[in-house]
Scaffold this motif. Structure first.
Motif, PDB file in Angstrom:
ATOM      1  N   GLY A   1       5.582  -1.432 -10.939  1.00  0.00           N
ATOM      2  CA  GLY A   1       4.707  -0.284 -10.734  1.00  0.00           C
ATOM      3  C   GLY A   1       3.250  -0.649 -10.473  1.00  0.00           C
ATOM      4  O   GLY A   1       2.385   0.231 -10.468  1.00  0.00           O
TER       5      GLY A   1
ATOM      6  N   GLN B   1      -2.607  -5.283  -1.875  1.00  0.00           N
ATOM      7  CA  GLN B   1      -3.532  -4.853  -2.919  1.00  0.00           C
ATOM      8  C   GLN B   1      -4.285  -6.090  -3.408  1.00  0.00           C
ATOM      9  O   GLN B   1      -3.887  -6.734  -4.362  1.00  0.00           O
ATOM     10  CB  GLN B   1      -2.754  -4.198  -4.058  1.00  0.00           C
ATOM     11  CG  GLN B   1      -3.608  -3.594  -5.164  1.00  0.00           C
ATOM     12  CD  GLN B   1      -2.772  -2.720  -6.073  1.00  0.00           C
ATOM     13  OE1 GLN B   1      -2.374  -1.620  -5.696  1.00  0.00           O
ATOM     14  NE2 GLN B   1      -2.469  -3.193  -7.274  1.00  0.00           N
TER      15      GLN B   1
ATOM     16  N   TYR C   1       9.554  -5.315   0.437  1.00  0.00           N
ATOM     17  CA  TYR C   1       9.985  -4.730  -0.832  1.00  0.00           C
ATOM     18  C   TYR C   1       9.055  -5.192  -1.956  1.00  0.00           C
ATOM     19  O   TYR C   1       8.772  -6.381  -2.081  1.00  0.00           O
ATOM     20  CB  TYR C   1      11.421  -5.153  -1.146  1.00  0.00           C
ATOM     21  CG  TYR C   1      12.417  -4.698  -0.111  1.00  0.00           C
ATOM     22  CD1 TYR C   1      12.968  -3.419  -0.148  1.00  0.00           C
ATOM     23  CD2 TYR C   1      12.804  -5.549   0.917  1.00  0.00           C
ATOM     24  CE1 TYR C   1      13.874  -2.997   0.812  1.00  0.00           C
ATOM     25  CE2 TYR C   1      13.714  -5.149   1.887  1.00  0.00           C
ATOM     26  CZ  TYR C   1      14.241  -3.869   1.831  1.00  0.00           C
ATOM     27  OH  TYR C   1      15.132  -3.451   2.790  1.00  0.00           O
ATOM     28  N   TYR C   2       8.619  -4.250  -2.768  1.00  0.00           N
ATOM     29  CA  TYR C   2       7.737  -4.559  -3.893  1.00  0.00           C
ATOM     30  C   TYR C   2       8.552  -4.644  -5.174  1.00  0.00           C
ATOM     31  O   TYR C   2       9.293  -3.721  -5.515  1.00  0.00           O
ATOM     32  CB  TYR C   2       6.649  -3.491  -4.029  1.00  0.00           C
ATOM     33  CG  TYR C   2       5.646  -3.553  -2.904  1.00  0.00           C
ATOM     34  CD1 TYR C   2       4.457  -4.263  -3.050  1.00  0.00           C
ATOM     35  CD2 TYR C   2       5.902  -2.928  -1.686  1.00  0.00           C
ATOM     36  CE1 TYR C   2       3.549  -4.341  -2.004  1.00  0.00           C
ATOM     37  CE2 TYR C   2       4.999  -3.002  -0.642  1.00  0.00           C
ATOM     38  CZ  TYR C   2       3.824  -3.717  -0.811  1.00  0.00           C
ATOM     39  OH  TYR C   2       2.920  -3.806   0.239  1.00  0.00           O
TER      40      TYR C   2
ATOM     41  N   LYS D   1      -0.689   0.515  -6.328  1.00  0.00           N
ATOM     42  CA  LYS D   1      -1.313   1.807  -6.626  1.00  0.00           C
ATOM     43  C   LYS D   1      -1.327   2.757  -5.434  1.00  0.00           C
ATOM     44  O   LYS D   1      -2.026   3.753  -5.442  1.00  0.00           O
ATOM     45  CB  LYS D   1      -2.738   1.584  -7.122  1.00  0.00           C
ATOM     46  CG  LYS D   1      -2.798   0.881  -8.487  1.00  0.00           C
ATOM     47  CD  LYS D   1      -4.227   0.678  -8.939  1.00  0.00           C
ATOM     48  CE  LYS D   1      -4.279   0.102 -10.349  1.00  0.00           C
ATOM     49  NZ  LYS D   1      -3.657  -1.237 -10.438  1.00  0.00           N
ATOM     50  N   THR D   2      -0.572   2.446  -4.427  1.00  0.00           N
ATOM     51  CA  THR D   2      -0.503   3.317  -3.259  1.00  0.00           C
ATOM     52  C   THR D   2       0.963   3.550  -2.898  1.00  0.00           C
ATOM     53  O   THR D   2       1.859   2.930  -3.468  1.00  0.00           O
ATOM     54  CB  THR D   2      -1.252   2.687  -2.069  1.00  0.00           C
ATOM     55  OG1 THR D   2      -1.146   3.532  -0.924  1.00  0.00           O
ATOM     56  CG2 THR D   2      -0.712   1.332  -1.732  1.00  0.00           C
ATOM     57  N   VAL D   3       1.213   4.454  -1.953  1.00  0.00           N
ATOM     58  CA  VAL D   3       2.586   4.738  -1.552  1.00  0.00           C
ATOM     59  C   VAL D   3       2.957   3.911  -0.336  1.00  0.00           C
ATOM     60  O   VAL D   3       2.093   3.412   0.367  1.00  0.00           O
ATOM     61  CB  VAL D   3       2.772   6.238  -1.233  1.00  0.00           C
ATOM     62  CG1 VAL D   3       2.577   7.049  -2.483  1.00  0.00           C
ATOM     63  CG2 VAL D   3       1.797   6.687  -0.150  1.00  0.00           C
TER      64      VAL D   3
END
Length: 263
Positions: free
Chosen positions: A258, A149, A253-254, A261-263
């Motif tokens: 949150g 992102q 891994y993020y 903004k995407t899956v």
């Protein structure tokens, strides 16, 4: 919970401050011996000594620039001389950028490529052989949410961190046969000294409310509405180094509150 990390040797680049230092402290708290790599000799030596005294583990501070072949070679050689190799490698060294694609010269692209990508390539070549000899290993890459992102004002950072993420995935497929697990962590907003420094600079002529500036950044970007501490992120790294993450291979891994903004 016993994470099975006692006596392991962990190498952390960018290990004398911020996220890298927090990871080193987290691993040392679990009984791992740690090698800190950073460019500033006095600071990396001092932090290595402090961790050794506080946690009762063996440490080594290596002053080197992992963005160069000579720096990575020095880190591998000094780790081998002191510990005989490594069980864990955390590729954490990196820094943000600020440019446009139209204006950034080739030299800037190359310097970030060397720091964010080639350092990981060279250190893999340097440390995987000793991990094979030890029968197992863990390699973690600290990339960024910007790998997926992007932020408009740092295209070089976005591109090189995305490349690091793909390198990590590819390396994972190559070395899992040697029982070496490779993964990537993409952090979001982490409260590091660099963030504080930037906030103070940006608010110096506007009343100096740097904390208010950071609060606004968090409200804008993260649904959790705050920055994470370096220790919160380090906890996740320590888990991924442990036996409890034994089936985690080649993943990203993020840890971003949150922000993605995407899956």
């Amino acid at each position: 919970m016993d994470l099975g990390l006692k006596g392991k040797v962990a190498v952390i680049t960018g290990g004398s401050v911020g996220i890298g230092l927090a990871i080193a402290e987290g691993l040392a708290a679990e009984g791992s011996h740690v090698v800190l790599a950073a460019r500033q000799s006095e600071r990396v030596t001092a932090e290595a000594g402090r961790i050794a005294a506080h946690f009762g583990v063996r440490t080594l501070g290596v002053a080197c620039d992992v963005g160069t072949p000579e720096g990575t070679r020095k880190l591998v050689d000094e780790t081998a001389a002191t510990f005989g190799g490594a069980d864990i490698l955390i590729n954490n060294a990196g820094t943000g950028s600020n440019e446009t694609i139209m204006e950034a010269p080739d030299e800037k692209w190359q310097s970030y490529w060397d720091l964010h990508v080639m350092a990981a390539v060279r250190l893999a070549r340097g440390f995987v052989p000793s991990m094979r000899e030890r029968g197992a290993g863990v390699i973690l890459h600290n990339a960024s949410i910007c790998a997926a992102q992007p932020l408009w004002y740092e295209p070089i950072y976005n591109v090189t961190k995305a490349a690091l993420m793909m390198f990590s995935k590819t390396l994972a497929q190559e070395v899992i046969k040697d029982n070496i697990r490779v993964n990537t962590v993409n952090p979001g907003l982490i409260l590091t000294p660099d963030w504080v420094k930037t906030a103070k600079q940006l608010t110096a002529d506007k009343g100096g409310d740097w904390q208010g500036y950071l609060d606004e950044v968090a409200r804008e970007h993260a649904p959790i509405k705050r920055f994470a501490t370096a220790q919160e992120l380090a906890n996740f790294f320590v888990f991924l180094c442990s036996d409890k993450a034994s089936y985690s291979v080649g993943s990203t891994y993020y840890v971003d509150g949150g922000m993605l903004k995407t899956v």
